[in-house]
Scaffold this active site. Structure first.
Site, PDB file in Angstrom:
ATOM      1  N   GLN A 127       3.623  10.180  -2.555  1.00 21.25           N
ATOM      2  CA  GLN A 127       3.382   8.750  -2.426  1.00 21.25           C
ATOM      3  C   GLN A 127       4.669   7.943  -2.507  1.00 21.25           C
ATOM      4  OE1 GLN A 127       0.044   6.912  -4.524  1.00 21.25           O
ATOM      5  NE2 GLN A 127      -0.341   8.923  -5.451  1.00 21.25           N
ATOM      6  N   ASN A 185       0.816  -1.222   0.000  1.00 21.70           N
ATOM      7  CA  ASN A 185       0.000   0.000   0.000  1.00 21.70           C
ATOM      8  C   ASN A 185       0.846   1.267   0.000  1.00 21.70           C
ATOM      9  OD1 ASN A 185      -2.317  -1.447   0.031  1.00 21.70           O
ATOM     10  ND2 ASN A 185      -2.776  -1.148   2.192  1.00 21.70           N
ATOM     11  N   HIS A 186       0.376   2.260  -0.699  1.00 24.69           N
ATOM     12  CA  HIS A 186       0.921   3.612  -0.602  1.00 24.69           C
ATOM     13  C   HIS A 186      -0.155   4.513  -0.004  1.00 24.69           C
ATOM     14  CE1 HIS A 186       4.682   3.643  -3.220  1.00 24.69           C
ATOM     15  NE2 HIS A 186       4.279   2.384  -3.202  1.00 24.69           N
ATOM     16  N   ASP A 187       0.272   5.472   0.784  1.00 26.85           N
ATOM     17  CA  ASP A 187      -0.671   6.421   1.368  1.00 26.85           C
ATOM     18  C   ASP A 187      -0.904   7.541   0.360  1.00 26.85           C
ATOM     19  OD1 ASP A 187      -2.206   8.085   2.844  1.00 26.85           O
ATOM     20  OD2 ASP A 187      -0.781   8.361   4.481  1.00 26.85           O
TER      21      ASP A 187
END
Length: 696
Positions: free
Chosen positions: A84, A76-78
């Site tokens: 990012q 996952n990336h925020d």
């Protein structure tokens, strides 16, 4: 980071196995756990390596994974942050607010097609099929067939009634012999298979008896919930500290209870000590943690009494997820972060869930209904029986344990008191003093067996410094049954009277020597053979008289063995026997071969080969855990006098410290005290001169 997985057909013969040492740290991180008769033609695990190490792929039994399958774990990336990606020269910080899903579960009897992609947090249910090139981002129900990007259900392998019956039979939980015996039926007509096995399966389910869990009387407002969690103590990267921490922070001042099931085995004392240390951080937190210590023959007896199951990284996790599925209770990932999220208020009512899981509408058999009602009634029955145990602590924080020590004491009491060979069977164990005389006067060698050696034979990882190993287990069993006159076999003198030992030792023996463990030992021991006391090399810390001059006299007797002898000491890298004390000052001279501090048996052939090059007139002293037992035996057969000397140097250090207990010795490796694996460097030219070979 990308891990390549290739598990050939027929290569997984144990119930479950896991890959190890993928981080090149000589530790076990289970990137993959896979069950018996499952295989992976070729797959890639993609993940981002960081300090939390949450990723984990688990595959049940009889599942098949084709070529070019990809598991995308915790990538996952925020996207809510300004950036990012990464910034050159700046350490990347993982998302703090984004939910991280680090566990992929493929249950039993699944088929994953070529070039499929499985995303983080997905569970693929029993019997499911994932079509080639599908991208799976959501859980797949049992026996569903999914295809496409994103994957969607396009059908089921069987009709609804067949699936319901197969979920009761759960043939993948049969032992290997039964699966092989019924292979023809498993490959035959599905209705014939169901008809043959449904009655015995449903009968077995009705015979499940709920575990005697000590109930906790709740005092907060709101509905009562019980979450079951089984700590993964055996893992080098366990989940239990984070699960307990998350529970304490998420469920303070609520009626939600965390039920910890701790298996009663040789490691029990260490497990409880670890939990006590963790619990100490939450003394001011008002939450309910119920500790159930036992060794249940049928762990399904727990799942019928709880509202949810929390996963871990252990090799038993898929088995326990299957039990949760049987009872229709939700599964919460103990690997994902955060562990508890909206699930706090959305757990399905357990009675409604169980009725859905084991429906009687489509079955013409009242036995299933009896099964459901039996499990529903367990809690109320137990509450009536255990009323007297409902003492509520003033600070609301309650950690209940069952009476495991009392039970073990009662079970063991007859052996301690009725020390009569005609009434009960005991091994013949002569004293350490007699063994010393035979060592000095007749040149005998010794091989010692303690709880660590028996654990290796049983396939249990009891000690951190030596993992269970099938080849080592086979060698230990061979030595136990040997008839070599030149070798004295030693056992712990704990099977009968314990009066010579102090309270701590007696407590540990009673907790360890359960009926099951005693039975295991007795199956391996020849009751007509004469053994000698393993504790001859442990003269101090366990004895009632360790505050007198008696241990000093026992050490003086031991020192006679190497008086004026040339010694070859074979030991772990950081063991350093005799360094910093006078234990071997009466020896003529010393040379040393150093092996690994942990898991020495992995370098056994090299260690043995180097030892065989030395002068046979040297007395060989070995301290390498279970490896020393085998090495002493092989050297004795080759004409050396070899002694598995065990913890003698550490016991000597403890006696010199004079505290009557185990203490950390900063410059020596010690597996029996907290932090004993952290060893300081030393500057000792004489010790360095003695080292003739380093094998680690």
């Amino acid at each position: 980071m990308r891990f390549k997985l290739n598990i050939p057909e027929d290569s997984i013969k144990n119930d479950f196995e896991y890959t190890s040492d993928v981080l090149n740290q000589n530790k076990n991180f289970p990137v993959l756990i896979i069950g018996r008769d499952s295989y992976i033609e070729e797959a890639i695990v993609e993940n981002v390596l960081d300090e939390n190490l949450i990723y984990n792929v688990q595959v049940g039994r009889h599942s098949s994974i084709a070529h070019d399958v990809t598991f995308v774990v915790d990538m996952n990336h925020d996207y809510k942050r300004a950036c990012q990606g990464r910034i050159n020269g700046v350490k990347y910080r993982r998302p703090e607010q984004v939910k991280r899903k680090g566990q992929i579960i493929i249950m039993n009897d699944c088929w994953i097609g070529e070039k499929a992609t499985i995303m983080s947090g997905v569970t693929i249910g029993n019997g499911a099929v994932v079509a080639a090139e599908a991208v799976v981002s959501k859980d797949v129900p049992a026996y569903a067939v999914v295809a496409g990007n994103p994957a969607k259900i396009i059908g089921y392998r069987f009709d609804e009634k067949q699936i319901e019956l197969l979920n009761l039979i759960r043939w993948w939980n049969w032992d290997k012999e039964k699966v092989v015996c019924h292979a023809g039926e498993l490959f035959g007509d599905i209705d014939d298979f169901i008809e043959k096995h449904i009655n015995s399966a449903t009968k077995e389910l009705t015979e499940i008896v709920g575990a005697d869990i000590t109930p906790i009387e709740k005092q907060f407002d709101g509905e009562e919930r019980i979450y079951l969690y089984i700590p993964d103590f055996e893992q080098d990267y366990p989940t239990y500290p984070k699960v307990i921490d998350a529970f304490a922070k998420s469920f303070a001042d609520t009626n939600t209870e965390l039920l910890l099931y701790v298996r009663e085995d040789e490691f029990l004392e260490d497990k409880l000590a670890l939990l006590d240390e963790i619990f100490s951080f939450y003394e001011d937190v008002n939450c309910y943690i119920n500790l159930y210590v036992g060794n249940l023959s049928d762990e399904r007896s727990l799942f019928g009494q709880v509202d949810a199951y929390i996963t871990n990284r252990s090799i038993d996790n898929v088995i326990h997820m299957d039990m949760a599925d049987l009872f229709g209770i939700p599964v919460i990932s103990g690997v994902d972060m955060p562990i508890f999220n909206e699930i706090n208020t959305k757990v399905i009512n357990k009675a409604e869930t169980k009725d859905k899981s084991v429906s009687t509408d489509s079955l013409d058999d009242v036995i299933i209904q009896k099964f459901v009602q039996t499990m529903k009634s367990q809690n109320s029955n137990i509450e009536l029986i255990m009323d007297k145990q409902k003492e509520i602590a003033e600070n609301q924080t309650q950690i209940f344990t069952n009476q495991y020590v009392m039970n073990c004491t009662i079970n063991n009491l007859k052996y301690e008191i009725i020390n009569n060979r005609e009434a009960l069977h005991y091994p013949i164990i002569e004293s350490g003093d007699k063994a010393i005389e035979l060592i000095i006067n007749e040149g005998k060698s010794i091989c010692r067996f303690g709880d660590g050696e028996f654990a290796v034979i049983a396939g249990v990882n009891r000690q951190k410094f030596q993992r269970a190993d099938e080849k080592l287990a086979a060698r230990l069993k061979e030595i136990l049954s040997c008839e070599t006159d030149d070798v004295l076999l030693c056992l712990m003198d704990v099977y009968g009277d314990l009066s010579k030992y102090n309270d701590e030792c007696r407590y540990n023996v009673r907790a360890y020597l359960s009926n099951e463990v005693r039975k295991q030992h007795y199956e391996l021991i020849d009751m007509k053979k004469t053994y000698y006391d393993t504790y001859l090399t442990r003269p101090y810390v366990s004895y009632m008289d360790n505050n007198t001059d008696a241990p000093k006299k026992r050490f003086e007797n031991l020192k006679r063995i190497w008086q004026d002898k040339s010694l070859l000491i074979i030991e772990g890298e950081k063991t350093r026997m005799g360094v910093g004390n006078d234990l071997f000052d009466n020896a003529k001279d010393i040379i040393r071969i150093l092996g690994p501090a942990e898991h020495a048996f992995e370098r056994y052939d090299e260690i043995l080969s180097k030892a065989l090059e030395q002068d046979k007139n040297r007395l060989v002293l070995i301290a390498m855990g279970a490896t020393a037992t085998v090495l002493s035996y092989d050297l004795a057969k080759a004409g050396f006098q070899a002694l598995d000397i065990g913890h003698v140097d550490m016991e000597y250090e403890w006696m010199l410290a004079g505290k009557g207990k185990r203490t950390a010795i900063k410059h020596k490796y010690n597996n029996e005290v907290d932090g004993g694996n952290v060893v300081q460097d030393i500057d000792d030219p004489e010790y360095e001169k003695q080292i003739i070979e380093r094998i680690y």
